[in-house]
Enzyme design. Sequence first.
Site, PDB file in Angstrom:
ATOM      1  CB  ALA A 288      17.576  -7.487  16.221  1.00 35.56           C
ATOM      2  CB  SER A 289      13.317  -7.268  12.871  1.00 36.88           C
ATOM      3  OG  SER A 289      13.449  -6.126  12.027  1.00 36.88           O
ATOM      4  CE  LYS A 290      13.473  -4.876   7.677  1.00 42.19           C
ATOM      5  NZ  LYS A 290      12.396  -5.384   6.828  1.00 42.19           N
TER       6      LYS A 290
ATOM      7  CB  SER B 238      -0.942   0.010   1.217  1.00 40.88           C
ATOM      8  OG  SER B 238      -0.188   0.079   2.400  1.00 40.88           O
TER       9      SER B 238
ATOM     10  CB  SER C  22      16.995  -8.185   4.641  1.00 44.03           C
ATOM     11  OG  SER C  22      17.925  -7.933   5.649  1.00 44.03           O
TER      12      SER C  22
ATOM     13  CE1 TYR D 222      13.303  -1.870   9.551  1.00 45.53           C
ATOM     14  CE2 TYR D 222      15.614  -1.241   9.355  1.00 45.53           C
ATOM     15  CZ  TYR D 222      14.404  -1.551   8.772  1.00 45.53           C
ATOM     16  OH  TYR D 222      14.293  -1.562   7.408  1.00 45.53           O
TER      17      TYR D 222
HETATM   18  N1  LIG Z   1      12.679   2.959   3.364  1.00 42.77           N
HETATM   19  C1  LIG Z   1      13.886   2.488   3.602  1.00 42.77           C
HETATM   20  O1  LIG Z   1      14.892   3.257   3.687  1.00 42.77           O
HETATM   21  C2  LIG Z   1      14.106   1.005   3.731  1.00 42.77           C
HETATM   22  C3  LIG Z   1      15.430   0.527   3.686  1.00 42.77           C
HETATM   23  C4  LIG Z   1      15.651  -0.846   3.817  1.00 42.77           C
HETATM   24  C5  LIG Z   1      14.585  -1.722   3.977  1.00 42.77           C
HETATM   25  N2  LIG Z   1      13.302  -1.229   4.016  1.00 42.77           N
HETATM   26  C6  LIG Z   1      12.217  -2.185   4.202  1.00 42.77           C
HETATM   27  O2  LIG Z   1      11.337  -2.106   3.094  1.00 42.77           O
HETATM   28  C7  LIG Z   1      10.027  -2.536   3.505  1.00 42.77           C
HETATM   29  C8  LIG Z   1       8.992  -1.522   3.036  1.00 42.77           C
HETATM   30  O3  LIG Z   1       9.233  -0.303   3.717  1.00 42.77           O
HETATM   31  P1  LIG Z   1       8.866   1.119   3.109  1.00 42.77           P
HETATM   32  O4  LIG Z   1      10.091   1.940   3.218  1.00 42.77           O
HETATM   33  O5  LIG Z   1       8.194   0.991   1.813  1.00 42.77           O
HETATM   34  O6  LIG Z   1       7.871   1.635   4.262  1.00 42.77           O
HETATM   35  P2  LIG Z   1       6.344   2.147   4.223  1.00 42.77           P
HETATM   36  O7  LIG Z   1       6.181   3.151   3.152  1.00 42.77           O
HETATM   37  O8  LIG Z   1       6.036   2.537   5.624  1.00 42.77           O
HETATM   38  O9  LIG Z   1       5.525   0.836   3.824  1.00 42.77           O
HETATM   39  C9  LIG Z   1       5.332  -0.222   4.725  1.00 42.77           C
HETATM   40  C10 LIG Z   1       4.309  -1.168   4.145  1.00 42.77           C
HETATM   41  O10 LIG Z   1       4.162  -2.286   5.052  1.00 42.77           O
HETATM   42  C11 LIG Z   1       2.779  -2.469   5.297  1.00 42.77           C
HETATM   43  N3  LIG Z   1       2.563  -3.045   6.622  1.00 42.77           N
HETATM   44  C12 LIG Z   1       3.026  -2.591   7.815  1.00 42.77           C
HETATM   45  N4  LIG Z   1       2.590  -3.375   8.814  1.00 42.77           N
HETATM   46  C13 LIG Z   1       1.838  -4.353   8.229  1.00 42.77           C
HETATM   47  C14 LIG Z   1       1.115  -5.442   8.729  1.00 42.77           C
HETATM   48  N5  LIG Z   1       1.064  -5.732  10.041  1.00 42.77           N
HETATM   49  N6  LIG Z   1       0.442  -6.244   7.845  1.00 42.77           N
HETATM   50  C15 LIG Z   1       0.471  -5.960   6.524  1.00 42.77           C
HETATM   51  N7  LIG Z   1       1.139  -4.939   5.994  1.00 42.77           N
HETATM   52  C16 LIG Z   1       1.813  -4.134   6.845  1.00 42.77           C
HETATM   53  C17 LIG Z   1       2.156  -1.082   5.170  1.00 42.77           C
HETATM   54  O11 LIG Z   1       0.787  -1.180   4.815  1.00 42.77           O
HETATM   55  P3  LIG Z   1      -0.452  -0.910   5.814  1.00 42.77           P
HETATM   56  O12 LIG Z   1      -0.018   0.095   6.825  1.00 42.77           O
HETATM   57  O13 LIG Z   1      -1.529  -0.470   4.884  1.00 42.77           O
HETATM   58  O14 LIG Z   1      -0.732  -2.258   6.406  1.00 42.77           O
HETATM   59  C18 LIG Z   1       2.939  -0.534   3.980  1.00 42.77           C
HETATM   60  O15 LIG Z   1       2.356  -0.971   2.776  1.00 42.77           O
HETATM   61  C19 LIG Z   1      10.094  -2.707   5.022  1.00 42.77           C
HETATM   62  O16 LIG Z   1      10.261  -4.079   5.332  1.00 42.77           O
HETATM   63  C20 LIG Z   1      11.330  -1.919   5.410  1.00 42.77           C
HETATM   64  O17 LIG Z   1      11.917  -2.399   6.589  1.00 42.77           O
HETATM   65  C21 LIG Z   1      13.048   0.121   3.909  1.00 42.77           C
END
Ligand SMILES: NC(=O)c1ccc[n+]([C@@H]2O[C@H](COP(=O)([O-])OP(=O)(O)OC[C@H]3O[C@@H](n4cnc5c(N)ncnc54)[C@H](OP(=O)(O)O)[C@@H]3O)[C@@H](O)[C@H]2O)c1
Length: 269
Positions: free
Chosen positions: A141-143, A10, A125, A139
Amino acid sequence: MKVIVVTGASSGIGLAIAQHLCKKGHHVYGISRTKLHEKNVKSIVADVTVFEQLKSAYQDIYDIEGRIDVLINNAGMGISGAIEDTSFEDASYLMNVNFMGVFNSTKAMLPLMRKSGGGKILNMSSVASKLAIPFQAFYSASKAAINTFSEALANEVEPFGIQVTSIMPGDIKTGFTKNRKKNDVTSEAYLKRVEKSVAVMENDERNGMDPELAAQVIDKLIQKKRIPLYKTVGFKYKIFVWLQKVLPSKLANNIVGSIYAFKKDKKKK
Ligand SMILES: NC(=O)c1ccc[n+]([C@@H]2O[C@H](COP(=O)([O-])OP(=O)(O)OC[C@H]3O[C@@H](n4cnc5c(N)ncnc54)[C@H](OP(=O)(O)O)[C@@H]3O)[C@@H](O)[C@H]2O)c1
Protein backbone atom coordinates in the site's frame (compact mmCIF):
# COMPACT_ATOMS: atom_id res chain seq x y z
CA MET A 1 28.11 16.81 -13.79
CA LYS A 2 24.84 16.81 -11.88
CA VAL A 3 24.06 17.49 -8.22
CA ILE A 4 22.18 14.47 -6.91
CA VAL A 5 20.54 13.65 -3.57
CA VAL A 6 19.82 10.00 -2.68
CA THR A 7 17.84 9.12 0.43
CA GLY A 8 18.56 5.75 2.04
CA ALA A 9 22.12 5.80 0.70
CA SER A 10 23.73 3.84 3.53
CA SER A 11 22.80 0.40 2.24
CA GLY A 12 21.47 -1.72 -0.63
CA ILE A 13 19.98 0.00 -3.66
CA GLY A 14 20.66 3.55 -2.40
CA LEU A 15 24.32 2.76 -1.74
CA ALA A 16 24.72 1.16 -5.18
CA ILE A 17 23.09 4.22 -6.80
CA ALA A 18 25.31 6.64 -4.85
CA GLN A 19 28.52 4.73 -5.68
CA HIS A 20 27.59 4.32 -9.36
CA LEU A 21 26.70 8.00 -9.84
CA CYS A 22 29.84 9.16 -8.01
CA LYS A 23 31.96 7.09 -10.38
CA LYS A 24 30.22 8.90 -13.25
CA GLY A 25 31.54 12.19 -11.86
CA HIS A 26 28.33 13.53 -10.32
CA HIS A 27 28.23 15.30 -6.94
CA VAL A 28 26.25 12.85 -4.81
CA TYR A 29 24.80 13.56 -1.36
CA GLY A 30 23.55 10.55 0.59
CA ILE A 31 20.89 10.86 3.29
CA SER A 32 20.46 8.20 5.98
CA ARG A 33 20.15 7.84 9.74
CA THR A 34 23.58 6.18 9.94
CA LYS A 35 26.67 7.94 8.61
CA LEU A 36 27.97 6.65 5.34
CA HIS A 37 31.75 6.18 5.08
CA GLU A 38 32.10 6.05 1.34
CA LYS A 39 34.75 7.88 -0.64
CA ASN A 40 33.26 10.74 -2.68
CA VAL A 41 29.65 10.31 -1.49
CA LYS A 42 28.87 13.22 0.83
CA SER A 43 27.01 11.75 3.78
CA ILE A 44 24.32 13.69 5.64
CA VAL A 45 22.68 12.13 8.67
CA ALA A 46 18.93 12.78 8.59
CA ASP A 47 15.69 10.90 9.10
CA VAL A 48 13.16 11.10 6.27
CA THR A 49 10.32 11.20 8.79
CA VAL A 50 11.60 14.58 10.08
CA PHE A 51 10.83 17.34 7.57
CA GLU A 52 12.99 20.00 9.25
CA GLN A 53 16.10 17.77 9.03
CA LEU A 54 15.62 17.30 5.29
CA LYS A 55 14.81 20.98 4.71
CA SER A 56 18.01 22.08 6.40
CA ALA A 57 20.12 19.36 4.68
CA TYR A 58 18.80 20.27 1.21
CA GLN A 59 19.29 23.99 1.84
CA ASP A 60 22.94 23.30 2.84
CA ILE A 61 23.48 21.32 -0.39
CA TYR A 62 21.91 24.10 -2.46
CA ASP A 63 24.08 26.73 -0.73
CA ILE A 64 27.25 24.73 -1.52
CA GLU A 65 26.39 23.67 -5.08
CA GLY A 66 24.15 26.52 -6.28
CA ARG A 67 21.60 24.01 -7.62
CA ILE A 68 20.14 20.51 -7.15
CA ASP A 69 19.37 18.51 -10.31
CA VAL A 70 18.11 15.11 -9.16
CA LEU A 71 16.34 13.80 -6.05
CA ILE A 72 16.13 10.03 -5.59
CA ASN A 73 13.61 9.21 -2.86
CA ASN A 74 14.82 5.71 -2.08
CA ALA A 75 14.72 5.31 1.74
CA GLY A 76 12.30 2.60 2.79
CA MET A 77 11.61 -0.41 4.95
CA GLY A 78 9.30 -3.40 5.16
CA ILE A 79 7.00 -5.10 7.62
CA SER A 80 5.40 -8.50 7.19
CA GLY A 81 2.52 -10.47 8.65
CA ALA A 82 -1.26 -10.71 8.45
CA ILE A 83 -3.25 -7.46 8.44
CA GLU A 84 -5.25 -8.78 11.40
CA ASP A 85 -2.07 -9.17 13.46
CA THR A 86 -0.43 -5.86 12.49
CA SER A 87 -0.22 -3.21 15.19
CA PHE A 88 -1.34 0.33 14.43
CA GLU A 89 2.13 1.54 15.49
CA ASP A 90 4.00 -0.71 13.04
CA ALA A 91 1.65 0.11 10.16
CA SER A 92 1.86 3.85 10.89
CA TYR A 93 5.63 3.77 11.18
CA LEU A 94 6.00 2.03 7.82
CA MET A 95 3.68 4.52 6.12
CA ASN A 96 5.57 7.33 7.81
CA VAL A 97 8.95 6.19 6.48
CA ASN A 98 7.95 4.86 3.06
CA PHE A 99 5.27 7.34 2.04
CA MET A 100 5.37 10.43 4.29
CA GLY A 101 9.17 10.28 3.95
CA VAL A 102 8.79 10.74 0.18
CA PHE A 103 6.38 13.61 0.83
CA ASN A 104 8.75 15.29 3.34
CA SER A 105 11.71 14.96 1.03
CA THR A 106 9.82 16.19 -2.05
CA LYS A 107 8.30 19.13 -0.15
CA ALA A 108 11.71 20.14 1.18
CA MET A 109 13.27 19.86 -2.28
CA LEU A 110 10.70 21.52 -4.55
CA PRO A 111 11.45 25.19 -3.75
CA LEU A 112 15.17 24.55 -4.38
CA MET A 113 14.56 22.59 -7.58
CA ARG A 114 12.28 25.35 -8.86
CA LYS A 115 15.05 27.87 -8.11
CA SER A 116 17.47 25.55 -9.95
CA GLY A 117 15.26 25.87 -13.05
CA GLY A 118 14.06 22.25 -13.13
CA GLY A 119 15.13 18.75 -12.20
CA LYS A 120 14.16 15.13 -11.83
CA ILE A 121 12.48 13.38 -8.90
CA LEU A 122 12.81 9.59 -8.95
CA ASN A 123 10.62 7.87 -6.37
CA MET A 124 11.47 4.30 -5.34
CA SER A 125 8.26 2.32 -5.57
CA SER A 126 8.14 -1.44 -6.17
CA VAL A 127 6.46 -4.05 -8.35
CA ALA A 128 4.48 -4.70 -5.13
CA SER A 129 2.68 -1.40 -5.83
CA LYS A 130 0.97 -3.06 -8.81
CA LEU A 131 0.85 -6.66 -7.51
CA ALA A 132 -0.21 -6.42 -3.86
CA ILE A 133 1.62 -9.08 -1.87
CA PRO A 134 -0.43 -10.84 0.83
CA PHE A 135 1.16 -10.56 4.28
CA GLN A 136 2.97 -7.44 3.01
CA ALA A 137 -0.18 -5.34 2.70
CA PHE A 138 1.17 -2.16 4.26
CA TYR A 139 4.39 -2.29 2.28
CA SER A 140 2.42 -2.79 -0.96
CA ALA A 141 0.00 0.00 0.00
CA SER A 142 2.86 2.40 0.78
CA LYS A 143 4.35 1.79 -2.68
CA ALA A 144 0.95 2.16 -4.41
CA ALA A 145 0.62 5.48 -2.56
CA ILE A 146 4.01 6.54 -3.97
CA ASN A 147 2.76 5.80 -7.51
CA THR A 148 -0.40 7.88 -7.07
CA PHE A 149 1.59 10.68 -5.40
CA SER A 150 4.11 10.63 -8.27
CA GLU A 151 1.37 10.87 -10.93
CA ALA A 152 -0.21 13.91 -9.23
CA LEU A 153 3.20 15.47 -8.57
CA ALA A 154 4.28 15.08 -12.21
CA ASN A 155 1.37 17.25 -13.38
CA GLU A 156 1.86 19.82 -10.60
CA VAL A 157 5.54 20.45 -11.27
CA GLU A 158 5.84 20.01 -15.05
CA PRO A 159 5.48 23.78 -15.65
CA PHE A 160 8.68 24.24 -13.57
CA GLY A 161 10.69 21.82 -15.73
CA ILE A 162 10.57 19.13 -13.03
CA GLN A 163 9.95 15.55 -14.19
CA VAL A 164 8.91 12.60 -12.03
CA THR A 165 9.34 8.84 -12.37
CA SER A 166 8.10 6.07 -10.11
CA ILE A 167 10.71 3.30 -10.19
CA MET A 168 9.34 -0.22 -9.71
CA PRO A 169 12.08 -2.77 -9.01
CA GLY A 170 11.40 -6.46 -8.59
CA ASP A 171 13.33 -8.49 -6.03
CA ILE A 172 16.81 -7.15 -5.32
CA LYS A 173 19.40 -8.69 -3.02
CA THR A 174 19.96 -6.13 -0.22
CA GLY A 175 19.78 -5.60 3.54
CA PHE A 176 16.02 -5.10 3.09
CA THR A 177 15.29 -8.76 3.86
CA LYS A 178 17.11 -8.72 7.20
CA ASN A 179 15.76 -5.25 8.07
CA ARG A 180 12.11 -6.24 7.47
CA LYS A 181 10.16 -6.14 10.73
CA LYS A 182 7.99 -9.17 11.32
CA ASN A 183 4.75 -8.77 13.30
CA ASP A 184 5.32 -9.27 17.05
CA VAL A 185 2.36 -11.65 17.16
CA THR A 186 1.11 -14.14 14.57
CA SER A 187 -2.26 -15.72 15.28
CA GLU A 188 -2.49 -19.48 15.04
CA ALA A 189 -5.06 -19.01 12.24
CA TYR A 190 -2.40 -17.46 9.98
CA LEU A 191 0.83 -18.95 11.33
CA LYS A 192 1.57 -21.61 8.72
CA ARG A 193 0.62 -19.40 5.77
CA VAL A 194 2.60 -16.39 7.01
CA GLU A 195 5.68 -18.57 7.58
CA LYS A 196 5.45 -20.07 4.10
CA SER A 197 4.74 -16.75 2.44
CA VAL A 198 7.57 -14.91 4.18
CA ALA A 199 9.92 -17.80 3.29
CA VAL A 200 8.99 -17.41 -0.42
CA MET A 201 9.53 -13.65 -0.40
CA GLU A 202 12.80 -13.90 1.52
CA ASN A 203 14.07 -16.56 -0.86
CA ASP A 204 13.10 -14.42 -3.89
CA GLU A 205 14.93 -11.42 -2.42
CA ARG A 206 18.06 -13.38 -1.44
CA ASN A 207 18.23 -14.70 -5.01
CA GLY A 208 17.21 -11.34 -6.42
CA MET A 209 18.90 -8.96 -8.83
CA ASP A 210 22.11 -7.09 -8.12
CA PRO A 211 21.38 -3.55 -6.82
CA GLU A 212 23.81 -2.31 -9.48
CA LEU A 213 21.09 -3.05 -12.06
CA ALA A 214 18.81 -0.49 -10.38
CA ALA A 215 21.73 1.96 -10.33
CA GLN A 216 22.23 1.52 -14.08
CA VAL A 217 18.52 2.09 -14.77
CA ILE A 218 18.61 5.29 -12.69
CA ASP A 219 21.78 6.46 -14.42
CA LYS A 220 20.02 6.11 -17.81
CA LEU A 221 17.00 8.07 -16.56
CA ILE A 222 19.29 10.85 -15.34
CA GLN A 223 20.87 11.08 -18.80
CA LYS A 224 17.53 11.16 -20.68
CA LYS A 225 15.91 14.42 -21.77
CA ARG A 226 12.38 13.09 -21.18
CA ILE A 227 11.69 10.43 -18.54
CA PRO A 228 8.67 8.08 -18.26
CA LEU A 229 6.09 8.16 -15.46
CA TYR A 230 6.94 4.53 -14.59
CA LYS A 231 10.07 2.45 -14.92
CA THR A 232 10.13 -1.22 -13.95
CA VAL A 233 13.50 -2.76 -13.07
CA GLY A 234 14.09 -6.36 -14.25
CA PHE A 235 12.87 -8.07 -17.44
CA LYS A 236 10.77 -10.71 -15.64
CA TYR A 237 9.06 -8.02 -13.58
CA LYS A 238 8.22 -5.98 -16.69
CA ILE A 239 6.22 -9.02 -17.86
CA PHE A 240 4.47 -9.29 -14.47
CA VAL A 241 3.48 -5.60 -14.57
CA TRP A 242 2.26 -5.96 -18.17
CA LEU A 243 0.18 -9.04 -17.21
CA GLN A 244 -1.34 -7.15 -14.29
CA LYS A 245 -2.39 -4.44 -16.74
CA VAL A 246 -3.97 -6.75 -19.32
CA LEU A 247 -5.52 -9.50 -17.17
CA PRO A 248 -8.83 -9.09 -15.30
CA SER A 249 -7.97 -7.74 -11.83
CA LYS A 250 -9.38 -10.74 -9.98
CA LEU A 251 -7.42 -13.22 -12.09
CA ALA A 252 -4.18 -11.25 -11.67
CA ASN A 253 -4.76 -11.06 -7.91
CA ASN A 254 -5.50 -14.80 -7.73
CA ILE A 255 -2.21 -15.54 -9.50
CA VAL A 256 -0.33 -13.48 -6.90
CA GLY A 257 -2.32 -15.33 -4.21
CA SER A 258 -1.30 -18.69 -5.65
CA ILE A 259 2.35 -17.73 -5.09
CA TYR A 260 2.13 -15.98 -1.72
CA ALA A 261 -1.17 -16.70 0.04
CA PHE A 262 -1.19 -20.52 0.53
CA LYS A 263 -4.98 -20.46 0.74
CA LYS A 264 -5.29 -24.26 0.99
CA ASP A 265 -3.44 -24.17 4.31
CA LYS A 266 -6.13 -22.04 5.92
CA LYS A 267 -7.30 -22.95 9.42
CA LYS A 268 -11.03 -23.24 10.01
CA LYS A 269 -11.00 -20.69 12.90
N1 LIG B 1 15.28 -4.99 -2.09
C1 LIG B 1 14.22 -5.15 -2.85
O1 LIG B 1 13.90 -6.29 -3.30
C2 LIG B 1 13.38 -3.97 -3.24
C3 LIG B 1 12.44 -4.13 -4.28
C4 LIG B 1 11.64 -3.05 -4.64
C5 LIG B 1 11.78 -1.82 -4.00
N2 LIG B 1 12.71 -1.69 -2.99
C6 LIG B 1 12.80 -0.39 -2.34
O2 LIG B 1 14.12 0.11 -2.50
C7 LIG B 1 14.41 1.02 -1.41
C8 LIG B 1 15.76 0.66 -0.81
O3 LIG B 1 15.66 -0.62 -0.22
P1 LIG B 1 16.89 -1.61 -0.08
O4 LIG B 1 16.45 -2.90 -0.65
O5 LIG B 1 18.13 -1.00 -0.56
O6 LIG B 1 16.88 -1.80 1.52
P2 LIG B 1 18.00 -1.56 2.64
O7 LIG B 1 19.27 -2.20 2.23
O8 LIG B 1 17.37 -1.98 3.92
O9 LIG B 1 18.21 0.02 2.63
C9 LIG B 1 17.25 0.90 3.15
C10 LIG B 1 17.85 2.28 3.23
O10 LIG B 1 16.83 3.19 3.71
C11 LIG B 1 17.38 3.94 4.78
N3 LIG B 1 16.34 4.33 5.73
C12 LIG B 1 15.43 3.54 6.35
N4 LIG B 1 14.65 4.27 7.16
C13 LIG B 1 15.08 5.56 7.05
C14 LIG B 1 14.70 6.76 7.64
N5 LIG B 1 13.69 6.84 8.53
N6 LIG B 1 15.37 7.91 7.31
C15 LIG B 1 16.39 7.85 6.43
N7 LIG B 1 16.80 6.74 5.83
C16 LIG B 1 16.16 5.59 6.15
C17 LIG B 1 18.41 3.02 5.43
O11 LIG B 1 19.41 3.77 6.09
P3 LIG B 1 19.54 3.94 7.69
O12 LIG B 1 19.01 2.70 8.33
O13 LIG B 1 21.00 4.18 7.87
O14 LIG B 1 18.73 5.16 7.99
C18 LIG B 1 19.02 2.37 4.19
O15 LIG B 1 20.02 3.20 3.65
C19 LIG B 1 13.24 0.90 -0.44
O16 LIG B 1 12.35 1.98 -0.64
C20 LIG B 1 12.58 -0.41 -0.83
O17 LIG B 1 11.22 -0.44 -0.52
C21 LIG B 1 13.49 -2.74 -2.59
